[in-house]
Design an enzyme around this catalytic site. Structure first.
Site: not given
Length: 216
Positions: A9-11
């Site tokens: 996941f990107d944050l």
């Protein structure tokens, strides 16, 4: 994409919405750099890419000037802006379901790894993720493709076709492609459908819950 073992996941713009804190920190930096203040809508474009790159792109700063701008940004962000942030509604349920289905989860962000880990602690998310991977404080390893590559080295038993990258900007999708990964673009963050489609996202979803429909 039902055969994945690892979900990266990107944050910012994918797991949490950092808009308030990031924009406040950028404004703080611009004020101290004596630079013209853009609108909040224009400043949203800073969310996602490496910060130094955004200062150079939007203000045509030199390497030295952009480094100074990042330092001013961090003066505000490290103590206040980092907590002006919230978890996207439904995201904790999505993470829990993916874990229950036996998937490994990781964070791959251009944000400094130090800050990303602080955010994980702040939102009590550490138990969901097998690793949090980001850039270094000196600005190296800030390109998304580099971060993803770095993350993959921590899961040597997992093949690339068993990994998917999830993010809201083209940088996430292009970084995934450079590493030979499939990707899911999310529309509830800061990117547009056109941006994600042009970058070549494998799938695009409107809300966190739809991630489950793609992967499970």
């Amino acid at each position: 994409m039902k055969n994945k073992k690892l979900v990266l996941f990107d944050l910012d713009g994918t797991v949490t919405n950092p808009e308030e804190g990031i924009i406040a920190a950028i404004k703080y930096s611009l004020k101290h750099m004596d630079l013209e203040l853009l609108s909040d809508e224009q400043l949203k474009k800073f969310i996602g890419p490496p910060l130094k790159d955004s200062f150079q792109k939007h203000y045509h700063l030199s390497d030295e000037e952009s480094h100074e701008a990042v330092n001013f940004y961090r003066e505000y962000y490290a103590t206040k802006g980092i907590f002006e942030n919230y978890l996207y509604p439904g995201m904790s349920d999505v993470l829990q379901i993916l874990l229950e289905k036996g998937l490994l989860l990781g964070i791959a962000t251009s944000k400094p790894e130090k800050y990303a880990k602080q955010i994980m602690t702040y939102f009590n998310l550490e138990t969901y993720f097998a690793g949090v991977f980001g850039s270094k404080m000196d600005g190296t390893r800030s390109q998304k493709a580099e971060v993803i590559s770095y993350a993959l080295t921590h899961f040597p038993a997992i093949e690339k076709e068993e990994v998917v990258m999830i993010g809201d900007r083209e940088y996430d999708i292009l970084g995934a492609k450079k590493n030979g990964l499939k990707s899911i673009g999310v529309l509830y963050g800061f990117g547009s459908r056109d941006e994600l489609e042009q970058a070549g996202a494998t799938a695009i979803v409107d809300a966190p819950r739809e991630i489950i429909n793609v992967l499970i």
